[in-house]
Write an enzyme that holds these catalytic residues in place. Structure first.
Site, PDB file in Angstrom:
ATOM      1  N   TRP A  75      -0.697   4.176  -1.959  1.00 51.94           N
ATOM      2  CA  TRP A  75      -2.172   5.210  -0.754  1.00 51.94           C
ATOM      3  C   TRP A  75      -1.015   5.872   0.433  1.00 51.94           C
ATOM      4  O   TRP A  75      -1.574   7.078   0.697  1.00 51.94           O
ATOM      5  CB  TRP A  75      -2.378   3.713  -0.332  1.00 51.94           C
ATOM      6  CG  TRP A  75      -3.892   4.466   0.439  1.00 51.94           C
ATOM      7  CD1 TRP A  75      -4.521   5.431   0.582  1.00 51.94           C
ATOM      8  CD2 TRP A  75      -4.580   3.373   1.197  1.00 51.94           C
ATOM      9  NE1 TRP A  75      -5.325   5.226   1.269  1.00 51.94           N
ATOM     10  CE2 TRP A  75      -5.908   4.003   1.737  1.00 51.94           C
ATOM     11  CE3 TRP A  75      -4.748   1.942   1.470  1.00 51.94           C
ATOM     12  CZ2 TRP A  75      -6.451   3.409   2.801  1.00 51.94           C
ATOM     13  CZ3 TRP A  75      -5.354   1.502   2.303  1.00 51.94           C
ATOM     14  CH2 TRP A  75      -6.837   1.825   2.552  1.00 51.94           C
TER      15      TRP A  75
ATOM     16  N   GLY B 123       0.736  -1.562   0.227  1.00 49.53           N
ATOM     17  CA  GLY B 123       0.121   0.216  -0.301  1.00 49.53           C
ATOM     18  C   GLY B 123       0.551   1.243   0.060  1.00 49.53           C
ATOM     19  O   GLY B 123       0.255   2.389   0.143  1.00 49.53           O
TER      20      GLY B 123
ATOM     21  N   HIS C 126      11.591   1.031   0.614  1.00 47.77           N
ATOM     22  CA  HIS C 126      11.683  -0.446   1.472  1.00 47.77           C
ATOM     23  C   HIS C 126      12.612  -0.951   2.035  1.00 47.77           C
ATOM     24  O   HIS C 126      12.206  -2.165   2.422  1.00 47.77           O
ATOM     25  CB  HIS C 126      11.771  -0.941   0.066  1.00 47.77           C
ATOM     26  CG  HIS C 126      10.045  -0.701  -0.424  1.00 47.77           C
ATOM     27  ND1 HIS C 126       8.861  -0.619  -0.369  1.00 47.77           N
ATOM     28  CD2 HIS C 126       9.786  -1.255  -2.657  1.00 47.77           C
ATOM     29  CE1 HIS C 126       8.245  -0.765  -1.324  1.00 47.77           C
ATOM     30  NE2 HIS C 126       8.951  -0.569  -2.630  1.00 47.77           N
TER      31      HIS C 126
ATOM     32  N   ARG D 140      -4.712  -2.229  -8.279  1.00 45.48           N
ATOM     33  CA  ARG D 140      -5.835  -3.101  -8.941  1.00 45.48           C
ATOM     34  C   ARG D 140      -6.325  -3.301  -8.537  1.00 45.48           C
ATOM     35  O   ARG D 140      -7.155  -3.281  -9.391  1.00 45.48           O
ATOM     36  CB  ARG D 140      -4.217  -4.353  -8.957  1.00 45.48           C
ATOM     37  CG  ARG D 140      -4.697  -5.889  -9.066  1.00 45.48           C
ATOM     38  CD  ARG D 140      -3.770  -7.118  -9.386  1.00 45.48           C
ATOM     39  NE  ARG D 140      -3.981  -7.003  -7.863  1.00 45.48           N
ATOM     40  CZ  ARG D 140      -4.260  -8.434  -7.459  1.00 45.48           C
ATOM     41  NH1 ARG D 140      -5.292  -9.122  -7.781  1.00 45.48           N
ATOM     42  NH2 ARG D 140      -5.450  -8.380  -5.791  1.00 45.48           N
TER      43      ARG D 140
END
Ligand code: A3P
Length: 326
Positions: free
Chosen positions: A80, A77, A132, A291
């Site tokens: 988002w 996410g 990440h 998606r």
């Protein structure tokens, strides 16, 4: 063949490897699910294309006390979270009612860059970055300054399934003639930890522990909690970032409007999020980051027994931490 070798029989002297090439040669190497090289660097598997800029970032990035760093497990996410944090922190500068709001014209990844491209961005206030990578890999200045970290992860079943579809799409762009591995094969490698930025559980555990030890430094969020009560989570994020919503804003429905503005339904339907961008190789369509945006879509790809095996595996890894991801 050793690439530093002097190929004297042909009279050619091959170029000497530079420092980075020497480093690559010294690292354990495996193939990613996309059949590209992954290197085990500082305890994480990193793609070759990211590694050089990551090292540059580690060595040269200077954090500011006001920076906000978004750290996520891939496919949990990130897009988002970028949209939410951008909208919350910039809400006095950019009203969401403005038809030219940056999120209407730019994909969230264009507004909150990954560290790999940190040199190319003009700084806004506060500066927002994403990555990440594990805490271990972050540059010292992030650890020692007062900048804040928001960490987001997701139920491993849905993370895995989202990753599978994403990988499948990238592979069909990179090399339409080759087959992306089956969910069964991918799950094996996922649990081995040999995926981009893996092993995922080690990273999750690091940030989980830090969020308990230093709650003013690290805020730990779950995708499912955002889905469950986005208003409460937006308030939590704003409080953490020292830009709390006033009661007037709350009464005026500002938080609700932000949540709606950043919702899957709104963002995925914007024209900008249905375009292709020359961001990297392979070209990624902005739409690839949107998606389904649902909880529980794993059911449509993996069997219950595969999901249970994954749960058991994750439970074992998280044992004793007090963290539950299912
Ligand atoms: P699915 O593949 O399950 O649909 P990331 O941004 O880290 O790459 O994660 C992508 C996942 O987040 C995808 O999950 C995507 O659909 C979902 N997503 C993207 N934007 C979202 C939003 N505004 N709200 C909820 N989920 C979103």
């Amino acid at each position: 063949m050793d690439c530093h070798q002097d190929n004297s029989s042909q009279g050619e002297v091959l170029p000497q490897p530079n420092e980075f090439q020497k480093l690559l040669q010294s690292l354990p190497i495996r193939k990613s699910l996309l059949n590209t090289n992954l290197y085990l660097y500082d305890g994480s598997w990193i793609g070759e294309s990211c590694l050089e800029s990551l090292i540059d970032f580690q060595q040269n990035f200077q954090a500011q006390d006001t920076d906000i760093i978004l750290v996520t497990t891939p496919k949990s996410g990130t897009t988002w979270l970028k949209a939410l944090v951008f909208t919350i922190t910039q809400r006095f500068q950019y009203k969401i009612s403005d038809e030219n709001h940056p999120l209407v014209t730019t994909n969230p990844h264009g507004l909150v860059p990954f560290f790999e491209s940190y040199r190319s961005i003009a700084a806004g206030m506060p500066r927002l970055f994403a990555t990440h990578i594990s805490y271990t890999m972050l540059p010292e200045s992030i650890k020692t300054s007062k900048c804040k970290i928001i960490y987001l992860c997701r139920n491993p079943r849905d993370t895995f399934v989202s990753m599978w579809y994403f990988g499948h799409q990238i592979m069909s762009k990179l090399d339409p003639s080759s087959q992306f591995p089956s969910p069964e094969e991918c799950l094996e490698q996922f649990c081995e930890g040999v995926i981009h930025y893996g092993p995922f559980w080690e990273q999750i555990l690091q940030y989980w522990k830090l969020s308990n030890e230093m709650p003013e430094k690290v805020l730990f969020l779950k995708y499912e909690e955002l889905k469950g009560d986005i208003i409460a989570q937006c308030k939590k994020m704003a409080d953490f970032m020292n830009c709390s919503f006033s009661s007037e804003e709350e009464n005026d429905g500002v938080i609700k409007d932000i949540a709606k503005f950043c919702s899957f339904e709104h963002l995925s339907n914007l024209e900008v999020n249905n375009q292709t961008e020359e961001r990297s190789v392979p070209r990624l369509d902005n739409g690839m980051f949107f998606r389904k945006g649902e909880i529980g879509d794993w059911k449509n790809l993996i069997t219950t027994s595969m999901a249970e095996k994954l749960d058991q595996f994750v439970e074992q890894k998280l044992q004793g931490s007090g963290l539950k991801l299912n």
